[in-house]
Design a protein around this motif. Structure first.
Motif, short mmCIF file in Angstrom:
data_model
loop_
_atom_site.label_atom_id
_atom_site.label_comp_id
_atom_site.label_asym_id
_atom_site.label_seq_id
_atom_site.Cartn_x
_atom_site.Cartn_y
_atom_site.Cartn_z
N TYR A 51 0.84 -1.20 0.00
CA TYR A 51 0.00 0.00 0.00
C TYR A 51 0.88 1.25 0.00
CZ TYR A 51 1.17 0.08 4.98
OH TYR A 51 1.84 0.12 6.17
N CYS A 78 -4.89 5.32 3.67
CA CYS A 78 -4.49 3.93 3.40
C CYS A 78 -3.99 3.26 4.67
CB CYS A 78 -3.39 3.90 2.34
SG CYS A 78 -3.88 4.60 0.74
N ARG A 103 -4.77 3.79 7.76
CA ARG A 103 -5.86 3.46 8.68
C ARG A 103 -6.61 2.21 8.22
NH1 ARG A 103 -8.07 6.72 12.26
NH2 ARG A 103 -10.20 6.28 11.59
N TRP A 104 -6.87 2.13 6.93
CA TRP A 104 -7.61 0.97 6.44
C TRP A 104 -6.76 -0.29 6.46
CZ3 TRP A 104 -12.59 -0.01 5.74
CH2 TRP A 104 -13.46 1.07 5.80
N ARG A 147 -7.09 -1.69 9.83
CA ARG A 147 -8.37 -2.41 9.99
C ARG A 147 -8.29 -3.80 9.38
NH1 ARG A 147 -11.43 3.02 8.39
NH2 ARG A 147 -11.90 3.83 10.48
N TRP A 148 -7.72 -3.87 8.18
CA TRP A 148 -7.63 -5.19 7.53
C TRP A 148 -6.69 -6.11 8.31
CZ3 TRP A 148 -6.48 -2.34 2.34
CH2 TRP A 148 -7.66 -1.76 1.87
N VAL A 173 -8.28 -6.43 -2.15
CA VAL A 173 -8.80 -6.32 -0.79
C VAL A 173 -9.65 -7.54 -0.44
CG1 VAL A 173 -10.30 -4.98 0.74
CG2 VAL A 173 -8.76 -3.80 -0.84
N TYR A 209 -14.01 1.73 -5.56
CA TYR A 209 -12.61 1.75 -5.12
C TYR A 209 -11.84 2.87 -5.81
CZ TYR A 209 -7.92 0.28 -3.90
OH TYR A 209 -6.65 0.26 -3.40
N ARG A 266 -8.69 10.43 -1.69
CA ARG A 266 -8.25 9.90 -0.40
C ARG A 266 -8.06 10.99 0.65
NH1 ARG A 266 -3.21 6.32 -2.03
NH2 ARG A 266 -3.16 7.83 -3.76
N SER A 305 -10.19 10.87 4.02
CA SER A 305 -9.51 10.58 5.27
C SER A 305 -10.12 11.37 6.42
CB SER A 305 -8.02 10.89 5.15
OG SER A 305 -7.37 10.62 6.37
N ASP A 361 -13.53 9.96 7.07
CA ASP A 361 -13.41 8.66 7.73
C ASP A 361 -13.23 8.83 9.23
OD1 ASP A 361 -12.99 5.77 7.86
OD2 ASP A 361 -10.91 6.27 8.23
N VAL A 400 -9.64 1.52 14.73
CA VAL A 400 -9.30 0.85 13.48
C VAL A 400 -9.65 -0.63 13.54
CG1 VAL A 400 -7.48 2.47 12.86
CG2 VAL A 400 -6.91 0.46 14.26
#
Length: 631
Positions: free
Chosen positions: A19, A26, A28-29, A32-33, A81, A112, A119, A123, A126, A134
């Motif tokens: 990423y 990016c 932050r996500w 989460r993932w 993803v 996406y 972004r 952000s 978000d 997260v």
């Protein structure tokens, strides 16, 4: 999407998602993932590892995330993803939709790319919507509190009904099941057999409709509620609670036809699939609940609130459009409280502003449910605020408590503070089971489609082309678990009250006093919720019509002429406790709240004026013929 993926010559040992490390959104996500996939997927910024894979053009890194698998295949964008999340055997349904449904794949990639292009601004959005968290939200403690709260509501519902069931539909009640059910069986005999009969009228009365059976169903409901509260076999307990309550509602007309009965059945049905499948296990050892079922409960509170607002506007009642509804509501609602009396005295501007706030909560706040974590919390607080105001000013049984309980799934464990913390325990065993997604996913689709029908209807939208769905809805309608909602679509502007009177000689008349509905002018309107005096409530509806539309009123008067203990127990005062009256009649009065000056001077909460006779004097001689119960 249709092209073969890139290949790299030196693939990593395990899946690697690359990423943009300079992008806050990016990062932050990715965090989460990472909480979803754990150690099954590695995450690195392309600024660190991009040079290891010269086969991937540098512009690809700037455009989207890149997922490199151990076999050397490279995927990007939404597909990357979904494949990454599926590596941890979580969210596999997203990858399945992507691979099997081209329209979903196209939509996912389009979204996406739009997100990737914006972004910076997203952000900030978000963080505003989801806060600093997260990690994926947890709902184990939310489920625990929700099921215990539902257990309490079920207990109150069965307890309240147990003290009234014999007087309402028992063999010596107002509408005896021993007389109405044989007629129902005969009517269904020509067109329904076996299971079809139960589908048409889902009740345990097909097994037995004796007084003992009615009592045992109420007792079983209370016992199962205790089991559910202590977490003993929650899923089977919830199924039996739903089945028994449905059984009583199906044969309890006209006394169990209220919207909160339907709401309890629908909530109870969804809760079956929220419950863990263990027989007995502390929350910290339970697997997480299905998030699809969490969203079904959110869908329920969304529909409940939005439909309540829509029916008010769609009815065309000018009281809602000119904001005057609350100038009469507190006075004319079925069972007001003494706080409702004080609310009725508020200035007009405050009452008009209350209607505006009501519409904001019922029509605007539901959209916040789908807007993110923080907006959902705001929606929950607004819904709770509305229900507390209603609780204080009127008696709507367990309806408001159940609505407040439905706000719990809008939260997650972290939002509950210390209530959301679980005691540390050993890792959850793989043997512990929860409802499989193969069941919850199609269940979710069916429920959303079916319950959209009353929602669209209440919003005034056409249902053209939904014939098959409507047929399925009608087929399942007897379960009362796919409902439409909306109270007070049209405001009642006056308050007619039926006053029952008895006489020993036909000249001197004495009034029967009910426990909770208005009668004695100096008796303060009290609090009875979450219990429901079902006869008192039904008397409010009867006063809005006439005796021809409320034939059960004749059954009530018959039981008073007989001095039937099961029915007189539903009253606060029986003036003929020692000897039955020879005549009973029903008179109608218009009741109105007094003002503050009159209250101080006389002590009266109400004034009344005579409107006329609802039903002329009856005697046992008049009622020798059969009664048409339930018409």
């Amino acid at each position: 999407m249709a092209n073969a993926p890139l290949q790299v010559a030196a693939p990593p040992a395990k899946p690697l998602l690359i990423y943009d490390g300079d992008c806050r959104f990016c990062r932050r996500w990715v965090e989460r993932w990472r909480t979803v996939t754990g150690e099954t997927v590695d995450y690195f910024p392309y600024q660190e590892v991009g040079g290891r894979f010269p086969e991937i053009p540098s512009e690809n890194y700037a455009r989207s995330v890149q997922l490199i698998l151990p076999d050397g295949a490279v995927y990007e964008g939404a597909e990357a993803v979904f494949r990454g999340l599926a590596m941890a055997h979580r969210e596999r349904w997203l990858l399945w939709l992507y691979l099997k449904i081209p329209a979903f794949a196209l939509l996912a990639e389009t979204i996406y790319q739009e997100v990737a292009l914006h972004r910076g601004s997203l952000s900030r959005l978000d963080r505003a919507l989801f806060g600093e968290q997260v990690a994926p939200p947890r709902y184990i403690r939310v489920r625990c509190l929700f099921l215990r709260g539902l257990a309490l509501i079920y207990f109150v519902a069965f307890l309240s009904l147990s003290s009234q069931i014999q007087g309402l539909v028992g063999s010596h009640g107002i509408v005896p099941l021993s007389q109405t059910f044989p007629k129902l069986k005969a009517a269904l005999a020509e067109r329904a057999f076996g299971v079809d009969r139960f589908r048409a009228v889902p009740t345990l009365a097909w097994i037995s409709y004796s007084d003992r059976s009615l009592d045992w169903q109420c007792r079983a409901g209370m016992a199962l509620s205790v089991m559910l509260f202590f977490g003993i076999a929650p899923a089977p307990a919830l199924f039996l609670l739903w089945l028994i309550y449905l059984s009583l509602v199906s044969i309890g007309s006209p006394f169990l036809d209220f919207q909160w009965d339907m709401l309890l059945l629908e909530t109870g049905f969804l809760a079956i699939f929220l419950a863990p499948l263990q027989w007995l296990e502390r929350p910290s050892r339970q697997p997480p609940p299905s998030r699809l079922v969490i969203w079904l409960l959110r869908w329920l509170i969304f529909r409940l609130m939005l439909e309540s607002g829509c029916v008010k506007l769609m009815s065309g009642d000018p009281a809602w459009w000119n904001l005057s509804a609350l100038t009469v509501h507190f006075e004319t609602q079925p069972l007001p409280t003494w706080i409702g009396w004080h609310a009725h005295q508020l200035p007009l501007g405050v009452l008009h502003g209350g209607v505006v706030l009501l519409f904001i909560i019922e029509l605007v706040a539901p959209a916040l449910i789908f807007a993110g974590r923080r907006p959902r919390l705001a929606a929950a607080w607004l819904f709770v605020l509305l229900q507390v105001v209603i609780l204080l000013t009127g008696n709507y049984t367990f309806f408001n408590w159940l609505t407040i309980l439905l706000c719990l799934p809008l939260l997650d464990d972290d939002m509950l503070g210390w209530l959301g913390r679980l005691r540390p325990s050993a890792p959850v065993s793989a043997a512990l089971r929860r409802w499989p997604s193969l069941l919850t996913l199609p269940l979710t689709v069916v429920i959303v489609l079916l319950t959209s029908l009353p929602l669209l209807r209440d919003m005034g939208l056409p249902l053209n082309g939904a014939r098959g769905l409507i047929d399925l809805y009608l087929l399942l309608e007897p379960t009362r678990s796919f409902n439409g909602y909306g109270l007070f679509a049209v405001m009642t502007r006056t308050r007619p009250e039926i006053i029952l009177e008895g006489s020993a000689d036909g000249h001197a008349w004495q009034e029967y006093e009910f426990k909770d509905k208005p009668g004695d002018l100096k008796r303060a309107p009290g609090f009875v919720a979450p219990f429901q005096p079902r006869l008192d409530w039904q008397m409010w509806f009867a006063a809005l019509g006439d005796v021809r539309r409320n034939s059960w009123m004749v059954g009530l008067e018959l039981r008073l002429l007989q001095n039937e203990p099961a029915v007189t127990a539903l009253l606060a005062r029986n003036p003929f406790a020692n000897a039955a009256p020879k005549f009973v009649r029903a008179q109608v009065y218009e009741y109105r709240f007094t003002d503050r000056a009159t209250k101080r001077a006389t002590g009266a909460w109400w004034t009344r004026r005579f409107l006329g006779t609802y039903n002329p004097p009856l005697s046992l001689q008049n009622l020798k013929g059969p009664l048409n119960y339930g018409e």
